[in-house]
Design an enzyme around this catalytic site. Sequence first.
Site, PDB file in Angstrom:
ATOM      1  N   SER A  81       0.829  -1.205   0.000  1.00 50.85           N
ATOM      2  CA  SER A  81       0.000   0.000   0.000  1.00 50.85           C
ATOM      3  C   SER A  81       0.859   1.249   0.000  1.00 50.85           C
ATOM      4  O   SER A  81       1.956   1.269   0.574  1.00 50.85           O
ATOM      5  CB  SER A  81      -0.864  -0.019   1.266  1.00 50.85           C
ATOM      6  OG  SER A  81      -1.481   1.223   1.466  1.00 50.85           O
ATOM      7  N   TYR A 130      -1.860  -0.287  11.083  1.00 56.05           N
ATOM      8  CA  TYR A 130      -2.119  -0.964   9.804  1.00 56.05           C
ATOM      9  C   TYR A 130      -0.930  -0.780   8.856  1.00 56.05           C
ATOM     10  O   TYR A 130      -0.437  -1.744   8.253  1.00 56.05           O
ATOM     11  CB  TYR A 130      -3.407  -0.404   9.160  1.00 56.05           C
ATOM     12  CG  TYR A 130      -3.523  -0.747   7.692  1.00 56.05           C
ATOM     13  CD1 TYR A 130      -3.788  -2.047   7.288  1.00 56.05           C
ATOM     14  CD2 TYR A 130      -3.320   0.226   6.702  1.00 56.05           C
ATOM     15  CE1 TYR A 130      -3.860  -2.367   5.936  1.00 56.05           C
ATOM     16  CE2 TYR A 130      -3.390  -0.084   5.363  1.00 56.05           C
ATOM     17  CZ  TYR A 130      -3.654  -1.387   4.976  1.00 56.05           C
ATOM     18  OH  TYR A 130      -3.716  -1.699   3.644  1.00 56.05           O
ATOM     19  N   LYS A 170       1.856  -3.494   6.945  1.00 55.54           N
ATOM     20  CA  LYS A 170       2.203  -3.564   5.511  1.00 55.54           C
ATOM     21  C   LYS A 170       3.709  -3.472   5.323  1.00 55.54           C
ATOM     22  O   LYS A 170       4.301  -4.214   4.537  1.00 55.54           O
ATOM     23  CB  LYS A 170       1.506  -2.442   4.733  1.00 55.54           C
ATOM     24  CG  LYS A 170       0.039  -2.673   4.524  1.00 55.54           C
ATOM     25  CD  LYS A 170      -0.242  -3.744   3.480  1.00 55.54           C
ATOM     26  CE  LYS A 170      -1.538  -4.477   3.761  1.00 55.54           C
ATOM     27  NZ  LYS A 170      -1.828  -5.599   2.905  1.00 55.54           N
TER      28      LYS A 170
HETATM   29  P1  NAD Z   1     -11.030  -6.597   1.674  1.00 57.54           P
HETATM   30  O1  NAD Z   1     -11.212  -6.520   3.140  1.00 57.54           O
HETATM   31  O2  NAD Z   1     -12.200  -6.375   0.805  1.00 57.54           O
HETATM   32  O3  NAD Z   1     -10.362  -7.989   1.271  1.00 57.54           O
HETATM   33  C1  NAD Z   1      -9.518  -8.718   2.120  1.00 57.54           C
HETATM   34  C2  NAD Z   1     -10.018 -10.151   2.138  1.00 57.54           C
HETATM   35  O4  NAD Z   1      -9.161 -10.923   2.987  1.00 57.54           O
HETATM   36  C3  NAD Z   1     -11.435 -10.293   2.680  1.00 57.54           C
HETATM   37  O5  NAD Z   1     -12.178 -11.149   1.857  1.00 57.54           O
HETATM   38  C4  NAD Z   1     -11.231 -10.903   4.070  1.00 57.54           C
HETATM   39  O6  NAD Z   1     -12.333 -11.684   4.467  1.00 57.54           O
HETATM   40  C5  NAD Z   1      -9.963 -11.717   3.851  1.00 57.54           C
HETATM   41  N1  NAD Z   1      -9.189 -11.972   5.073  1.00 57.54           N
HETATM   42  C6  NAD Z   1      -8.715 -11.080   5.983  1.00 57.54           C
HETATM   43  N2  NAD Z   1      -8.071 -11.711   6.962  1.00 57.54           N
HETATM   44  C7  NAD Z   1      -8.104 -13.041   6.680  1.00 57.54           C
HETATM   45  C8  NAD Z   1      -7.613 -14.205   7.317  1.00 57.54           C
HETATM   46  N3  NAD Z   1      -6.982 -14.144   8.491  1.00 57.54           N
HETATM   47  N4  NAD Z   1      -7.824 -15.398   6.726  1.00 57.54           N
HETATM   48  C9  NAD Z   1      -8.479 -15.479   5.544  1.00 57.54           C
HETATM   49  N5  NAD Z   1      -8.994 -14.420   4.905  1.00 57.54           N
HETATM   50  C10 NAD Z   1      -8.805 -13.213   5.465  1.00 57.54           C
HETATM   51  O7  NAD Z   1      -9.870  -5.547   1.306  1.00 57.54           O
HETATM   52  P2  NAD Z   1      -9.384  -5.044  -0.119  1.00 57.54           P
HETATM   53  O8  NAD Z   1      -9.720  -3.623  -0.234  1.00 57.54           O
HETATM   54  O9  NAD Z   1      -9.783  -5.987  -1.175  1.00 57.54           O
HETATM   55  O10 NAD Z   1      -7.813  -5.112   0.115  1.00 57.54           O
HETATM   56  C11 NAD Z   1      -7.049  -6.241  -0.289  1.00 57.54           C
HETATM   57  C12 NAD Z   1      -5.617  -6.037   0.122  1.00 57.54           C
HETATM   58  O11 NAD Z   1      -5.121  -4.829  -0.447  1.00 57.54           O
HETATM   59  C13 NAD Z   1      -5.400  -5.906   1.622  1.00 57.54           C
HETATM   60  O12 NAD Z   1      -4.210  -6.590   1.953  1.00 57.54           O
HETATM   61  C14 NAD Z   1      -5.240  -4.409   1.824  1.00 57.54           C
HETATM   62  O13 NAD Z   1      -4.432  -4.131   2.950  1.00 57.54           O
HETATM   63  C15 NAD Z   1      -4.551  -3.998   0.547  1.00 57.54           C
HETATM   64  N6  NAD Z   1      -4.782  -2.609   0.167  1.00 57.54           N
HETATM   65  C16 NAD Z   1      -6.054  -2.152   0.060  1.00 57.54           C
HETATM   66  C17 NAD Z   1      -6.285  -0.815  -0.273  1.00 57.54           C
HETATM   67  C18 NAD Z   1      -7.681  -0.270  -0.365  1.00 57.54           C
HETATM   68  O14 NAD Z   1      -7.836   0.949  -0.266  1.00 57.54           O
HETATM   69  N7  NAD Z   1      -8.707  -1.082  -0.556  1.00 57.54           N
HETATM   70  C19 NAD Z   1      -5.196   0.031  -0.518  1.00 57.54           C
HETATM   71  C20 NAD Z   1      -3.903  -0.485  -0.412  1.00 57.54           C
HETATM   72  C21 NAD Z   1      -3.712  -1.811  -0.067  1.00 57.54           C
HETATM   73  C1  WQD Z   2      -9.412  10.003   0.617  1.00 52.45           C
HETATM   74  C2  WQD Z   2      -9.664  11.499   0.792  1.00 52.45           C
HETATM   75  C3  WQD Z   2      -9.973  12.146   3.077  1.00 52.45           C
HETATM   76  C4  WQD Z   2     -13.766   9.998   3.641  1.00 52.45           C
HETATM   77  C5  WQD Z   2      -6.830   5.114   3.079  1.00 52.45           C
HETATM   78  C6  WQD Z   2      -5.779   4.442   3.915  1.00 52.45           C
HETATM   79  C7  WQD Z   2      -4.694   3.882   3.040  1.00 52.45           C
HETATM   80  C8  WQD Z   2      -5.247   3.002   1.920  1.00 52.45           C
HETATM   81  C9  WQD Z   2      -6.419   3.631   1.219  1.00 52.45           C
HETATM   82  C10 WQD Z   2      -5.044   0.659   2.450  1.00 52.45           C
HETATM   83  C11 WQD Z   2      -8.912  12.103   1.979  1.00 52.45           C
HETATM   84  C12 WQD Z   2     -11.232  12.390   2.278  1.00 52.45           C
HETATM   85  C13 WQD Z   2     -12.609  10.522   3.097  1.00 52.45           C
HETATM   86  C14 WQD Z   2     -14.835  10.889   3.995  1.00 52.45           C
HETATM   87  C15 WQD Z   2     -13.487  12.725   3.221  1.00 52.45           C
HETATM   88  N1  WQD Z   2      -5.734   1.749   2.393  1.00 52.45           N
HETATM   89  N2  WQD Z   2     -12.464  11.856   2.890  1.00 52.45           N
HETATM   90  N3  WQD Z   2     -14.633  12.224   3.770  1.00 52.45           N
HETATM   91  O1  WQD Z   2      -7.031   8.240   3.530  1.00 52.45           O
HETATM   92  O2  WQD Z   2      -6.066   8.318   1.194  1.00 52.45           O
HETATM   93  O3  WQD Z   2      -6.233   6.169   2.345  1.00 52.45           O
HETATM   94  O4  WQD Z   2      -7.372   4.146   2.156  1.00 52.45           O
HETATM   95  O5  WQD Z   2      -3.874   0.481   2.338  1.00 52.45           O
HETATM   96  O6  WQD Z   2      -3.856   3.172   3.875  1.00 52.45           O
HETATM   97  O7  WQD Z   2      -5.231   5.403   4.799  1.00 52.45           O
HETATM   98  O8  WQD Z   2      -8.305   7.255   1.555  1.00 52.45           O
HETATM   99  O9  WQD Z   2     -10.664   7.227   0.872  1.00 52.45           O
HETATM  100  O10 WQD Z   2     -10.113   7.399   3.333  1.00 52.45           O
HETATM  101  O11 WQD Z   2      -9.666   9.337   1.845  1.00 52.45           O
HETATM  102  O12 WQD Z   2     -13.368  13.937   3.053  1.00 52.45           O
HETATM  103  O13 WQD Z   2     -15.869  10.477   4.512  1.00 52.45           O
HETATM  104  O14 WQD Z   2     -11.053  11.700   1.066  1.00 52.45           O
HETATM  105  O15 WQD Z   2      -9.766  13.165   4.017  1.00 52.45           O
HETATM  106  O16 WQD Z   2      -8.532  13.405   1.619  1.00 52.45           O
HETATM  107  P1  WQD Z   2      -6.868   7.606   2.223  1.00 52.45           P
HETATM  108  P2  WQD Z   2      -9.768   7.729   1.935  1.00 52.45           P
END
Ligand code: NAD
Ligand code: WQD
Length: 346
Positions: A124, A148, A152
């Site tokens: 991430s 969190y 990562k």
């Molecule tokens: P999500 O929560 O929708 O998907 C994660 C999946 O993993 C879920 O289906 C959950 O049930 C499963 N899971 C969690 N812990 C588990 C465990 N112990 N055993 C088996 N299954 C388990 O999240 P997502 O948005 O699809 O994110 C996927 C990955 O990408 C995550 O590792 C997250 O940290 C990373 N990521 C997400 C974002 C984002 O904004 N969505 C951004 C950067 C990185």
């Molecule tokens: C985006 C923008 C908020 C909600 C987070 C995690 C990051 C990654 C992705 C996993 C910001 C603004 C948001 C709301 C708002 N996840 N906002 N009102 O903060 O960039 O990243 O998700 O790895 O680790 O920190 O994403 O979508 O929460 O926010 O004004 O109700 O929207 O302040 O500027 P962010 P976000």
Amino acid sequence: MRILVCGGAGYIGSHTCAVLAARGHDLLVADNFVNSSPRALERLRRLTGAPICFQLTDLRVRAEVDALFEGQRFDAVVHFAALKAVGESCERPLDYFDNNISGTIHLLQAMQAAGVERLVFSSSATVYGDPDSVPVREDAALRITNPYGRTKLVMEQLIGDLCASDPSFHAANLRYFNPVGAHPSGLIGEDPGGEPNNLMPYVSQVAVGRRERLRIFGGDWPTVDGTGVRDYIHVMDLARAHADAIDYLVREGRGLTVNLGTGRGVSVLELVRAFAKASGREIPYEVVARRAGDVAEVYADPSLAHELLGWRAELGVDAMCRDAWRWQSMNPDGYGRVGIEQAGIS
Ligand code: NAD
Ligand code: WQD
């Protein structure tokens, strides 16, 4: 290829499964549904026409992880399974360390024991914390701002140590920026439980009438219009990068760490306007105080991913909003709460 997808029922995992299945890969999804619905798998099977196998697995339980590898061979593993809510990680850091870090260690142990040597890992942009400058390159300083994010970074480091110890083990660390949008079919999408933490699902729920108004966290950031700027990336572009990363590991026989973003910063107000246009709905909002831990502006330099993978994001904000709205309007309550049997998953 036969590919194990841990966390494949989740938001990004399910979209990646759709792309991998369309490329003819044979998939086993392992998930415990802690943050997803069995219905996502049922929809995936319908969408792809592929059999997509499933094994109920909690990565925290080593024996369950080992069982995934019994009697079958995988060419690669894609690892999405993690808890991802920043605020919750500050309240329950140990749960995050246990789930994300212990789960990853179990997976790496089981892969090594089974001789599976290719891993694609969901990292991430959170590993950059509040970057010194934008666009952010992969060699920018790594900084942690919450538990969190720490998980990562630690997971990237554990994987790096394993690669250093075993030259035949190769990993792709994919640092996602802000994934949004949904599959163009409207059959799968993002379905956060409870109040959404992230902007796009919140805006979608306001548009569909589930929530009254968006609260914009801060109107006085040093940005183009005073609201926070992020690099939103369409989940289908992101999904494609995973398939390309597997091809890279096979072709090059070495690992990589790359940013996955569009390289373009979009403000909260720009996103709200684009969503209103895509949905034809008004998005009421109020500007409130900044959210703790937020930063002004983060967007990627995605050129390394293009250089190494030949990958580039193709879809812009209008397509992200159009597809997020299609999913939300076709499924106003998301997948709904269903058990494994009800969803017909075995
Ligand atoms: P999500 O929560 O929708 O998907 C994660 C999946 O993993 C879920 O289906 C959950 O049930 C499963 N899971 C969690 N812990 C588990 C465990 N112990 N055993 C088996 N299954 C388990 O999240 P997502 O948005 O699809 O994110 C996927 C990955 O990408 C995550 O590792 C997250 O940290 C990373 N990521 C997400 C974002 C984002 O904004 N969505 C951004 C950067 C990185
Ligand atoms: C985006 C923008 C908020 C909600 C987070 C995690 C990051 C990654 C992705 C996993 C910001 C603004 C948001 C709301 C708002 N996840 N906002 N009102 O903060 O960039 O990243 O998700 O790895 O680790 O920190 O994403 O979508 O929460 O926010 O004004 O109700 O929207 O302040 O500027 P962010 P976000």
